[in-house]
Design a protein around this motif. Structure first.
Motif, PDB file in Angstrom:
ATOM      1  N   GLY A   1       0.868 -39.126 -24.362  1.00  0.00           N
ATOM      2  CA  GLY A   1       1.762 -38.402 -23.480  1.00  0.00           C
ATOM      3  C   GLY A   1       2.595 -39.364 -22.657  1.00  0.00           C
ATOM      4  O   GLY A   1       2.263 -40.550 -22.515  1.00  0.00           O
ATOM      5  N   LEU A   2       3.693 -38.844 -22.158  1.00  0.00           N
ATOM      6  CA  LEU A   2       4.607 -39.617 -21.312  1.00  0.00           C
ATOM      7  C   LEU A   2       5.072 -40.882 -22.037  1.00  0.00           C
ATOM      8  O   LEU A   2       5.099 -41.973 -21.479  1.00  0.00           O
ATOM      9  N   THR A   3       5.438 -40.685 -23.305  1.00  0.00           N
ATOM     10  CA  THR A   3       5.925 -41.783 -24.145  1.00  0.00           C
ATOM     11  C   THR A   3       7.448 -41.772 -24.256  1.00  0.00           C
ATOM     12  O   THR A   3       8.011 -42.596 -24.965  1.00  0.00           O
ATOM     13  N   SER A   4       8.099 -40.806 -23.615  1.00  0.00           N
ATOM     14  CA  SER A   4       9.578 -40.800 -23.580  1.00  0.00           C
ATOM     15  C   SER A   4      10.029 -40.757 -22.119  1.00  0.00           C
ATOM     16  O   SER A   4       9.309 -40.250 -21.248  1.00  0.00           O
ATOM     17  N   LYS A   5      11.212 -41.240 -21.875  1.00  0.00           N
ATOM     18  CA  LYS A   5      11.782 -41.207 -20.524  1.00  0.00           C
ATOM     19  C   LYS A   5      11.937 -39.763 -20.054  1.00  0.00           C
ATOM     20  O   LYS A   5      11.710 -39.445 -18.892  1.00  0.00           O
ATOM     21  N   ALA A   6      12.337 -38.886 -20.993  1.00  0.00           N
ATOM     22  CA  ALA A   6      12.546 -37.475 -20.634  1.00  0.00           C
ATOM     23  C   ALA A   6      11.257 -36.866 -20.091  1.00  0.00           C
ATOM     24  O   ALA A   6      11.270 -36.137 -19.097  1.00  0.00           O
ATOM     25  N   LYS A   7      10.135 -37.169 -20.742  1.00  0.00           N
ATOM     26  CA  LYS A   7       8.861 -36.629 -20.294  1.00  0.00           C
ATOM     27  C   LYS A   7       8.398 -37.286 -18.988  1.00  0.00           C
ATOM     28  O   LYS A   7       7.843 -36.625 -18.114  1.00  0.00           O
ATOM     29  N   GLN A   8       8.632 -38.568 -18.852  1.00  0.00           N
ATOM     30  CA  GLN A   8       8.212 -39.248 -17.621  1.00  0.00           C
ATOM     31  C   GLN A   8       8.941 -38.662 -16.423  1.00  0.00           C
ATOM     32  O   GLN A   8       8.350 -38.392 -15.384  1.00  0.00           O
ATOM     33  N   ARG A   9      10.247 -38.420 -16.611  1.00  0.00           N
ATOM     34  CA  ARG A   9      11.029 -37.808 -15.519  1.00  0.00           C
ATOM     35  C   ARG A   9      10.586 -36.375 -15.275  1.00  0.00           C
ATOM     36  O   ARG A   9      10.590 -35.894 -14.144  1.00  0.00           O
ATOM     37  N   ASP A  10      10.199 -35.690 -16.354  1.00  0.00           N
ATOM     38  CA  ASP A  10       9.753 -34.289 -16.297  1.00  0.00           C
ATOM     39  C   ASP A  10       8.644 -34.115 -15.259  1.00  0.00           C
ATOM     40  O   ASP A  10       8.648 -33.162 -14.477  1.00  0.00           O
ATOM     41  N   VAL A  11       7.682 -35.038 -15.251  1.00  0.00           N
ATOM     42  CA  VAL A  11       6.515 -34.864 -14.371  1.00  0.00           C
ATOM     43  C   VAL A  11       6.408 -35.970 -13.321  1.00  0.00           C
ATOM     44  O   VAL A  11       5.421 -36.035 -12.585  1.00  0.00           O
ATOM     45  N   ASN A  12       7.444 -36.834 -13.296  1.00  0.00           N
ATOM     46  CA  ASN A  12       7.488 -37.880 -12.277  1.00  0.00           C
ATOM     47  C   ASN A  12       6.289 -38.832 -12.332  1.00  0.00           C
ATOM     48  O   ASN A  12       5.760 -39.251 -11.303  1.00  0.00           O
ATOM     49  N   VAL A  13       5.856 -39.137 -13.537  1.00  0.00           N
ATOM     50  CA  VAL A  13       4.789 -40.129 -13.756  1.00  0.00           C
ATOM     51  C   VAL A  13       5.325 -41.078 -14.820  1.00  0.00           C
ATOM     52  O   VAL A  13       5.772 -40.635 -15.874  1.00  0.00           O
ATOM     53  N   PHE A  14       5.276 -42.377 -14.536  1.00  0.00           N
ATOM     54  CA  PHE A  14       6.023 -43.316 -15.363  1.00  0.00           C
ATOM     55  C   PHE A  14       5.145 -44.281 -16.166  1.00  0.00           C
ATOM     56  O   PHE A  14       5.483 -45.440 -16.344  1.00  0.00           O
ATOM     57  N   GLU A  15       4.013 -43.769 -16.650  1.00  0.00           N
ATOM     58  CA  GLU A  15       3.120 -44.554 -17.512  1.00  0.00           C
ATOM     59  C   GLU A  15       2.694 -43.647 -18.661  1.00  0.00           C
ATOM     60  O   GLU A  15       2.500 -42.444 -18.444  1.00  0.00           O
ATOM     61  N   SER A  16       2.494 -44.214 -19.844  1.00  0.00           N
ATOM     62  CA  SER A  16       1.998 -43.387 -20.937  1.00  0.00           C
ATOM     63  C   SER A  16       0.491 -43.178 -20.780  1.00  0.00           C
ATOM     64  O   SER A  16      -0.204 -43.972 -20.136  1.00  0.00           O
ATOM     65  N   ILE A  17       0.032 -42.073 -21.351  1.00  0.00           N
ATOM     66  CA  ILE A  17      -1.360 -41.639 -21.180  1.00  0.00           C
ATOM     67  C   ILE A  17      -1.870 -41.125 -22.529  1.00  0.00           C
ATOM     68  O   ILE A  17      -1.079 -40.871 -23.433  1.00  0.00           O
ATOM     69  N   HIS A  18      -3.184 -40.972 -22.659  1.00  0.00           N
ATOM     70  CA  HIS A  18      -3.705 -40.354 -23.887  1.00  0.00           C
ATOM     71  C   HIS A  18      -4.813 -39.368 -23.556  1.00  0.00           C
ATOM     72  O   HIS A  18      -5.436 -39.455 -22.496  1.00  0.00           O
ATOM     73  N   GLY A  19      -5.016 -38.448 -24.487  1.00  0.00           N
ATOM     74  CA  GLY A  19      -6.044 -37.427 -24.313  1.00  0.00           C
ATOM     75  C   GLY A  19      -6.560 -36.986 -25.672  1.00  0.00           C
ATOM     76  O   GLY A  19      -6.228 -37.583 -26.704  1.00  0.00           O
ATOM     77  N   TYR A  20      -7.377 -35.932 -25.676  1.00  0.00           N
ATOM     78  CA  TYR A  20      -7.937 -35.448 -26.937  1.00  0.00           C
ATOM     79  C   TYR A  20      -7.537 -33.995 -27.185  1.00  0.00           C
ATOM     80  O   TYR A  20      -7.162 -33.268 -26.266  1.00  0.00           O
ATOM     81  N   LEU A  21      -7.628 -33.610 -28.449  1.00  0.00           N
ATOM     82  CA  LEU A  21      -7.332 -32.232 -28.863  1.00  0.00           C
ATOM     83  C   LEU A  21      -8.599 -31.645 -29.469  1.00  0.00           C
ATOM     84  O   LEU A  21      -9.301 -32.341 -30.216  1.00  0.00           O
ATOM     85  N   THR A  22      -8.885 -30.389 -29.168  1.00  0.00           N
ATOM     86  CA  THR A  22     -10.019 -29.727 -29.826  1.00  0.00           C
ATOM     87  C   THR A  22      -9.485 -28.655 -30.770  1.00  0.00           C
ATOM     88  O   THR A  22      -8.356 -28.164 -30.607  1.00  0.00           O
ATOM     89  N   SER A  23     -10.303 -28.298 -31.757  1.00  0.00           N
ATOM     90  CA  SER A  23      -9.799 -27.416 -32.818  1.00  0.00           C
ATOM     91  C   SER A  23      -9.434 -26.030 -32.293  1.00  0.00           C
ATOM     92  O   SER A  23      -8.547 -25.381 -32.845  1.00  0.00           O
ATOM     93  N   ASP A  24     -10.088 -25.578 -31.221  1.00  0.00           N
ATOM     94  CA  ASP A  24      -9.754 -24.255 -30.665  1.00  0.00           C
ATOM     95  C   ASP A  24      -8.349 -24.231 -30.051  1.00  0.00           C
ATOM     96  O   ASP A  24      -7.819 -23.165 -29.755  1.00  0.00           O
ATOM     97  N   MET A  25      -7.760 -25.410 -29.836  1.00  0.00           N
ATOM     98  CA  MET A  25      -6.401 -25.459 -29.252  1.00  0.00           C
ATOM     99  C   MET A  25      -5.328 -25.141 -30.287  1.00  0.00           C
ATOM    100  O   MET A  25      -4.181 -24.877 -29.935  1.00  0.00           O
ATOM    101  N   GLU A  26      -5.698 -25.203 -31.574  1.00  0.00           N
ATOM    102  CA  GLU A  26      -4.647 -25.068 -32.598  1.00  0.00           C
ATOM    103  C   GLU A  26      -4.169 -23.626 -32.730  1.00  0.00           C
ATOM    104  O   GLU A  26      -4.958 -22.678 -32.769  1.00  0.00           O
ATOM    105  N   ILE A  27      -2.856 -23.483 -32.779  1.00  0.00           N
ATOM    106  CA  ILE A  27      -2.201 -22.200 -33.037  1.00  0.00           C
ATOM    107  C   ILE A  27      -1.563 -22.344 -34.415  1.00  0.00           C
ATOM    108  O   ILE A  27      -0.902 -23.347 -34.691  1.00  0.00           O
TER     109      ILE A  27
END
Ligand code: OOG
Ligand code: MG
Length: 260
Positions: A64-90
């Protein structure tokens, strides 16, 4: 001497409770100003343990926050990572039920599904033979914090606002060199609300995958065969409510999500 309870345990409880009750919480950094990035990833790891203990299965990872557009979107200027679980899939044709989220947002991304596990990769060419699918995806975000407002450690602890994802079916595996330049159009209820190209993500979304591989390796983890990676929003995210529909247009691809 009395040991004060570890606040990180309470953070996990509060995040799980916010997810279940759909009641947003105050960002932790308000009351715990020294909340560090390391502690935040520790909270995220405990949240994952909690999810696995309640029967959820890991489906992959996200940057996350790997583009300038997204960093400006939430006002956080470092990239981050997280996990996905199968129940999240649509799945295509399924709807997003707004009332199951606090304040959902949607954003366009490039997703990669790996057919083989990825341990140490340092160049894009180390990834290509392992990719099964690379193409459009919509990510659904839902910050567990009030007003979708947070500092860097807060959003890391909250598993980077992860809440859902919808993978497209148009596979760009045969035109890997073109991926950074694939025009990306986001529409909300028929109106264009965002335009861009995957180059917005670190020049090439596969650079984002390489960054993820490095971060996972630092924790003795790796991307397993069959897992999906979301590489990060190309444009700013958009808020959605019931009756909205979102379309992501990319070459030879239209990915539609109806919100009910
Ligand atoms: C944080 C998650 C960022 C992305 O693709 O940049 C993210 C947020 O925007 O709430 O998923
Ligand atoms: Mg995202």
């Amino acid at each position: 001497m009395s040991a004060s309870p570890n606040p990180l345990t309470s953070f996990v409880d509060q995040l799980v409770d916010a997810r279940n009750s759909l009641r947003a919480i105050a960002q932790f950094s308000n009351t715990y100003p020294n909340f560090s990035v390391e502690e935040a990833y520790d909270v995220q790891a405990r949240l994952l343990e909690r999810d696995l203990a309640t029967g959820k299965r890991i489906a992959g990872y996200k940057m996350g926050l790997t583009s300038k557009a997204k960093q400006r979107d939430v006002n956080v200027f470092e990239s981050i990572h997280g996990y996905l679980t199968s129940d999240m899939e649509i799945f295509p044709g399924q709807t997003l039920t707004a009332s199951t989220r606090i304040h959902p947002r949607v954003e366009p991304e490039i997703a990669v599904v790996f057919g083989r596990s990825v341990a140490g990769a340092s160049r894009i060419s180390d990834l290509t033979s392992k990719i099964e699918y690379i193409g459009p995806a919509l990510e659904i975000l839902d910050s567990r914090y009030e007003n979708f407002t947070f500092q860097l450690p807060d959003v890391i602890a909250d598993n980077t606002s992860a809440s859902g994802f919808l993978l497209g079916t148009t596979n760009y595996l045969h035109r890997m060199e073109d991926i950074p330049l694939l025009g990306t159009v986001l529409r909300l209820n028929g109106d264009v609300v965002g335009t861009g190209a995957p180059a917005a993500v670190l020049g090439n979304p596969l650079i984002s995958v390489l960054e993820l591989v490095k971060r996972l390796a630092a924790n003795n983890r790796e991307i397993a065969a069959g897992q999906v990676v979301l590489t990060g929003g190309i444009t700013a995210s958009i808020s959605v409510k019931a009756t909205d529909w979102v379309e992501l247009l990319m070459p030879k691809a239209v990915l539609t999500l109806h919100v009910v």
